[in-house]
Design a protein around this motif. Structure first.
Motif, short mmCIF file in Angstrom:
data_model
loop_
_atom_site.label_atom_id
_atom_site.label_comp_id
_atom_site.label_asym_id
_atom_site.label_seq_id
_atom_site.Cartn_x
_atom_site.Cartn_y
_atom_site.Cartn_z
N ASN A 137 38.14 30.80 50.71
CA ASN A 137 38.10 32.31 50.13
C ASN A 137 39.59 32.67 49.57
O ASN A 137 39.82 33.40 48.79
CB ASN A 137 38.02 33.18 51.19
N ARG A 138 40.64 32.25 50.13
CA ARG A 138 41.89 32.70 49.89
C ARG A 138 42.81 31.35 49.87
O ARG A 138 43.86 31.46 50.97
CB ARG A 138 42.62 33.70 50.82
N PRO A 139 42.74 30.72 48.83
CA PRO A 139 43.66 29.27 49.11
C PRO A 139 45.04 29.63 48.87
O PRO A 139 45.93 29.06 49.65
CB PRO A 139 43.26 28.67 47.78
N ALA A 140 45.72 30.46 48.27
CA ALA A 140 47.22 30.79 48.39
C ALA A 140 47.57 31.17 49.67
O ALA A 140 48.65 30.62 50.00
CB ALA A 140 47.36 31.80 47.30
N HIS A 141 46.79 32.03 50.40
CA HIS A 141 46.94 32.66 51.58
C HIS A 141 47.12 31.27 52.62
O HIS A 141 48.01 31.18 53.58
CB HIS A 141 46.24 33.47 52.17
N ALA A 142 46.17 30.41 52.59
CA ALA A 142 46.15 29.25 53.43
C ALA A 142 47.34 28.10 53.20
O ALA A 142 47.82 27.76 54.00
CB ALA A 142 44.88 28.43 52.91
N MET A 143 47.66 28.16 51.85
CA MET A 143 48.87 27.09 51.50
C MET A 143 50.10 27.84 52.14
O MET A 143 50.91 26.90 52.59
CB MET A 143 48.90 26.86 49.96
N VAL A 144 50.34 29.09 52.05
CA VAL A 144 51.46 29.69 52.77
C VAL A 144 51.42 29.68 53.96
O VAL A 144 52.78 29.29 54.75
CB VAL A 144 51.70 31.12 51.99
N VAL A 145 50.41 29.74 55.05
CA VAL A 145 50.49 29.54 56.37
C VAL A 145 50.65 28.14 56.71
O VAL A 145 51.61 27.85 57.69
CB VAL A 145 48.96 30.16 56.87
N TYR A 146 50.07 27.33 55.88
CA TYR A 146 50.13 25.86 56.33
C TYR A 146 51.56 25.33 55.91
O TYR A 146 52.27 24.60 56.66
CB TYR A 146 49.22 25.05 55.73
N GLY A 147 52.21 25.88 54.73
CA GLY A 147 53.44 25.55 54.33
C GLY A 147 54.44 25.96 55.62
O GLY A 147 55.39 25.12 55.90
N ALA A 148 54.39 27.13 55.99
CA ALA A 148 55.12 27.73 57.08
C ALA A 148 55.20 26.96 58.17
O ALA A 148 56.35 26.42 58.94
CB ALA A 148 55.08 29.26 57.29
N LEU A 149 54.10 26.54 58.81
CA LEU A 149 53.91 25.67 59.83
C LEU A 149 54.49 24.35 59.72
O LEU A 149 55.08 24.08 60.66
CB LEU A 149 52.28 25.61 60.13
N THR A 150 54.46 23.71 58.56
CA THR A 150 54.99 22.51 58.30
C THR A 150 56.43 22.43 58.38
O THR A 150 56.97 21.57 58.84
CB THR A 150 54.36 22.09 57.04
N VAL A 151 57.03 23.48 57.74
CA VAL A 151 58.48 23.76 57.58
C VAL A 151 59.02 23.75 59.35
O VAL A 151 59.93 23.11 59.62
CB VAL A 151 59.09 24.77 56.86
N VAL A 152 58.28 24.64 60.03
CA VAL A 152 58.85 24.67 61.36
C VAL A 152 58.58 23.64 62.10
O VAL A 152 59.43 23.15 63.04
CB VAL A 152 57.74 25.94 62.08
N SER A 153 57.52 22.64 61.96
CA SER A 153 57.46 21.48 62.61
C SER A 153 58.28 20.53 62.03
O SER A 153 58.94 19.78 63.09
CB SER A 153 56.06 20.94 62.19
N LEU A 154 58.67 20.48 61.00
CA LEU A 154 59.71 19.55 60.67
C LEU A 154 61.15 19.87 61.12
O LEU A 154 61.75 18.82 61.67
CB LEU A 154 59.90 19.52 59.00
N LEU A 155 61.61 20.95 60.93
CA LEU A 155 62.85 21.35 61.48
C LEU A 155 62.82 21.36 63.22
O LEU A 155 63.74 20.64 63.70
CB LEU A 155 63.17 22.87 61.28
#
Length: 415
Positions: free
Chosen positions: A384-402
């Motif tokens: 429904n909102r792919p841009a929103h999903a990408m932002v959320v998942y991208g933020a989670l990934t950055v937190v995970s890597l750091l």
């Protein structure tokens, strides 16, 4: 029914609306079997490649961030991956066997290598025997390969239950957990996860003998193998009750096989310690690892609130608390019993067990069913909102890597 001139009347199967040509129109030669769906022909779910590519990309990025962090701090690049904390014990067992290493803590407790289960060091030794690799390289190769197999298992379970979209989201979330860096260090989490997850998949597909055999191997990889043994055995018992005892022999065989790996090692250590039933638990007590019904967790929480704990310990508390919440949501999802039991036993062992709280998040790594509610929400958001999903998942990934780089290469808390 109206029949057009010149067109013969056809018969219809009572259970389907698909027309069947008359026997006179059948082609000559051997009959051809109808084409099966792709998933049935291959025996494995389709569409896994993008999900696995995403998993590999995230975890390779995690390794790269750890290497960069080590380089900036002037540390050996790979040492944090292959020689961290418990890794040194596994490598020593692989090289010298059991009974050759102890550690006396400042409190006087004698910690021995009997606390570590044998499958991982056994595989390390086998690989160094047949390939020109060091024990550390072999340990990492096994861990990385097992992580990929485990990710495929996560996809297989998700695809079987919910389809491709949720399965992909499930793998993506599992790859980006804050503590998922420990899937790519020389620890047993990835090996245990691979065996346990595919055992769960076999239960869902009714392949009980395979489920029991994989659960037995998982039980040889780490203490939390108890969780998969309980899950498979209870699922088999429930299935037998549901069918009123009319079940194949393979179901009973799988239920009997499931606990043999964990139970066999526990009894073997007990026999070596002179106390068959209690010897292994005595060994674990020296590591401050025992089930105390949450007393240790309550003490940790009190100390954290009174004195603080840097970054790692508050983050570990948040991760464990999130796991408990996700387990409640998993129960509301009415997920299959075997998944609920597996995740629930792991949650129980984490919350009710003693030991360093900084290590508890990695004990929940194999509990991927906890991510099912989030994966379903992420899949809906992507539609429904792919841009929103990408932002959320991208933020989670950055937190995970750091966070992964911090706990591996910077923090001195036990992994």
């Amino acid at each position: 029914m109206h029949v057009l001139p010149g067109v013969p009347k056809v018969n219809r199967v009572s259970t389907s609306s698909v027309p069947r040509p008359p026997e006179s129109a059948a082609p000559s030669g051997p009959l051809r079997r109808p084409a099966l769906p792709r998933i049935a022909r291959r025996g494995t779910p389709e569409g896994a490649l993008p999900a696995l590519a995403l998993f590999v990309s995230v975890r390779l990025a995690g390794i790269l961030v750890v290497l960069v962090t080590n380089a900036l701090r002037g540390h050996p690049l790979l040492r944090a991956l292959a020689h961290s904390w418990d890794s040194r014990w596994y490598l020593h067992i692989a090289a010298h066997g059991y009974g050759h290493k102890i550690w006396i803590t400042p409190q006087g407790a004698v910690q021995s290598d009997w606390a570590f289960f044998p499958l991982y060091p056994g595989l390390i030794r086998a690989l160094t025997t047949v390939l020109p690799l060091t024990p550390g390289q072999s340990a990492l190769l096994i861990a990385w390969a097992a992580a990929g197999v485990a990710a495929y298992g996560v996809y297989a379970v998700g695809h079987h239950l919910y389809g491709r979209g949720v399965a992909t989201a499930l793998v993506a979330l599992w790859a980006a957990l804050p503590h998922s860096v420990e899937l790519t260090i020389a620890y047993t989490e990835s090996l245990f996860a691979a065996l346990a997850i595919w055992s769960l998949y076999c239960v869902l597909r009714g392949r009980w003998l395979w489920a029991g055999a994989l659960a037995a191997l998982a039980g040889l990889s780490r203490p939390s193998g108890f969780a998969i043994a309980v899950a498979v055995s209870l699922a088999a018992g429930y299935e037998a009750l549901r069918r009123r005892g009319r079940v194949p022999v393979s179901l009973w065989a799988g239920a009997v096989l499931a606990p043999l790996g964990w139970l066999g090692y526990v009894l073997w250590v007990g026999s070596r310690m002179g106390d068959v039933l209690g010897g292994y638990f005595t060994v674990q007590s020296a590591w401050d690892s025992r089930f105390d019904f949450g007393v240790g967790s309550a003490r940790f929480l009190k100390a954290l609130l009174l004195h603080g704990g840097g970054v790692v310990y508050p983050a570990s508390l948040v991760i464990v608390a999130a796991g408990v919440l996700l387990f409640a949501l998993l129960c509301l999802e009415r997920a299959p019993l075997v998944l609920v039991v597996f995740a629930g036993v792991l949650i129980l062992l984490v919350v009710g067990g003693s030991g360093s709280f900084s290590s508890k998040p990695r004990f929940l790594l194999p509990a991927f069913p906890l991510l099912i509610p989030m994966a379903r929400a992420l899949a809906r958001s992507w539609r429904n909102r792919p841009a929103h999903a990408m932002v959320v998942y991208g933020a989670l990934t950055v937190v995970s890597l750091l966070f992964g780089a911090y706990v591996t290469a910077v923090a001195r808390s036990p992994l």
